[in-house]
Scaffold this active site. Structure first.
Site, PDB file in Angstrom:
ATOM      1  CG  HIS A 109      -1.710  -1.230   1.430  1.00 58.65           C
ATOM      2  ND1 HIS A 109      -2.994  -1.433   0.967  1.00 58.65           N
ATOM      3  CD2 HIS A 109      -1.356  -2.386   2.050  1.00 58.65           C
ATOM      4  CE1 HIS A 109      -3.397  -2.651   1.305  1.00 58.65           C
ATOM      5  NE2 HIS A 109      -2.410  -3.251   1.950  1.00 58.65           N
TER       6      HIS A 109
ATOM      7  CB  SER B  71      13.064  22.324 -16.039  1.00 63.34           C
ATOM      8  OG  SER B  71      12.307  23.506 -16.119  1.00 63.34           O
TER       9      SER B  71
ATOM     10  CE  LYS C  14      12.007  19.285 -11.492  1.00 67.95           C
ATOM     11  NZ  LYS C  14      10.707  19.536 -12.120  1.00 67.95           N
TER      12      LYS C  14
ATOM     13  CD  GLU D 152       8.703  12.175 -15.825  1.00 62.34           C
ATOM     14  OE1 GLU D 152       7.773  12.974 -15.718  1.00 62.34           O
ATOM     15  OE2 GLU D 152       9.890  12.535 -15.873  1.00 62.34           O
TER      16      GLU D 152
END
Ligand code: ARG
Length: 464
Positions: A163, A284, A290, A297
């Protein structure tokens, strides 16, 4: 508006009117099925050999056809094949048209008794078979990298989650091998898919079979197929191999996506367990600090694309009447795209794992004593207390520690004894993550011996 004169097209004999421009574009498949050029040419060489056996072709004609087809292959290979945008409808017609230009009349005999309906099946199956072999070996090297990284990270412990809540300590290697185990399942399933892809439709005609007694066994063997497709009507209608590839790929992508999701999470500052290498990250345009795990992804995102292709094509397939229908052309693009996607995703995942920085210290710091509550219960089980009772007792200890704002290992023995008199000095040994992990030594568990056995099994599987 129409500018392509249908009567000049390969199938144009019974036509008098021209084909609408948009209809020509709508109908053509060469823009995507040209990747099948080699399979198409090899299929034709085999077909020509089979025609020779039937005396449809002379030795000389066979020789001319083979040399011509090899020349066409060379043109594709060197990027010199010139597409005739007015008449080349698909890879089959384009190759045949070019052969005719190169060798003249003999080319007109090549298509004797053959239909594009069988040809497209041959091309797709040959191409897919080759690509799946590549993907299988890419998956094997991904497994090999997983095993290598698992071996070198063996001492590293991390929180195991259910979980997404801290549950019990595990080895980082064990976590990595959990993903490798899914991928091994994909490889095993792939073997079955490959077997069914390798069924040869050549010699079934447009739908009703071949009237010249063509030797289908010879052709299947010559092209390296494992079997001969058993029914002509089914063979030209059969895109089950595409459905299987797409569905197989969907599950593989689900596995890669779950691995990607774990790694994305583990690479956040909040976890800090791993760091994705620069080679697989991007920055970024706005925020200078970043570094984003775009590789992972994209894998997660592309899983959706492949699953969409699987359900999309199945929807195209479901209402089709017997044998060949042009709807089946809708199987070509998703198959090609899916295979390219999967192949890239497997290779990128391997690169990410190969170059991943593993922060064992951060994982260790995330281990908390409450993750040993089950071990406390097990301690009392070993003293003869029924597990349901020990579970309750361990729960009380967790609550007591919470109330006293200390970790469970800091509770004095006297306090523990008020909850159960069976606690003794040796309870202190339980508060040891390494010991907890080592106790799970049954096969498939977290102990080093079990993890090493898993690694050995994967290495063995990869070798064979
Ligand atoms: N491009 C077609 C396909 O992918 C080839 C078969 C065409 N057959 C036909 N009878 N029009 O299905």
């Amino acid at each position: 508006m129409a500018s392509n004169s249908a009567p000049t097209l390969l199938w144009g004999g019974r036509f008098s009117g021209a084909i609408d421009d948009l209809m020509f574009q709508f109908n053509e498949s060469l823009s995507f099925d040209k990747v099948l050029y080699k399979a198409d040419l090899h299929g034709s060489i085999t077909w020509a050999k089979a025609l020779r056996k039937l005396n449809v072709l002379s030795d000389e004609e066979l020789e001319q056809i083979i040399t011509g087809l090899q020349q066409v292959e060379k043109e594709w290979e060197e990027g010199k094949f010139v597409i005739d945008t007015k008449s080349d409808e698909d890879i089959h017609t384009a190759n045949e048209r070019r052969l005719g230009e190169l060798i003249g009349d003999a080319a007109g005999k090549l298509h004797t008794g053959r239909s594009r309906n069988e040809q497209v099946g041959v091309d797709m199956r040959l191409w897919a078979g080759e690509q799946l072999t590549d993907i299988a070996s890419a998956l094997k090297s991904l497994l090999a990298v997983s095993a290598t990284r698992a071996k070198e990270a063996l001492p590293i412990l991390m929180p195991g989650y259910t979980h997404l809540q801290r549950a019990q300590p595990v080895r980082f290697s064990h976590w990595l091998l959990s993903h490798a185990t899914f991928l091994k399942g994909d490889l095993q399933r792939l073997e079955g898919v490959q077997e069914r892809v390798s069924s040869c439709p050549l010699g079934v005609g447009a739908l009703a079979g071949n009237p010249f007694g063509i030797d289908r066994d010879f052709m299947a063997k010559d092209l390296g197929f494992h079997s001969v497709h058993p029914n002509s009507l089914c063979a030209v209608a059969d895109r089950d191999f595409v459905v299987e590839i797409l569905q197989w790929a969907s599950l593989l992508m689900a596995h890669l996506s779950r691995l990607a999701e774990d790694l994305i999470l583990f690479s956040t500052a909040e976890f800090g367990f791993v760091q994705v290498a620069d080679a697989y990250s991007t920055g970024s345009s706005l925020m200078p600090q970043k570094k984003n795990p775009d590789s992972l992804e994209l894998i997660r995102g592309k899983a959706g694309r492949v699953m969409g292709q699987a359900s999309g094509f199945l929807a195209s397939l479901k209402g089709l009447p017997t044998s060949y229908n042009k709807d089946l052309q809708e199987s070509v693009e998703p198959m090609i795209d899916c295979i390219k996607t999967v192949s890239n995703c497997v290779r990128i995942t391997q690169g990410v794992l190969d170059t991943l920085t593993i922060h064992g210290d951060k994982m260790k710091a995330a281990l908390t004593d409450d993750m040993l509550a089950t071990d406390i219960a097990d301690y009392l089980v070993r003293k003869g207390v029924p597990f349901r009772k020990t579970h309750h007792i361990a729960g009380e200890i967790v609550r007591k520690a919470e109330e006293s704002k200390v970790s469970i290992s800091a509770l004095p023995l006297a306090d523990l004894k008020t909850i159960s008199p069976l606690f003794e000095d040796d309870i202190s040994q339980v508060f040891d993550f390494e010991r907890s992990v080592e106790q799970r030594s049954s096969s498939g568990g977290t102990s080093s011996s079990s993890v090493l056995a898993q690694i050995a099994a994967i290495e063995e599987y990869v070798k064979n």
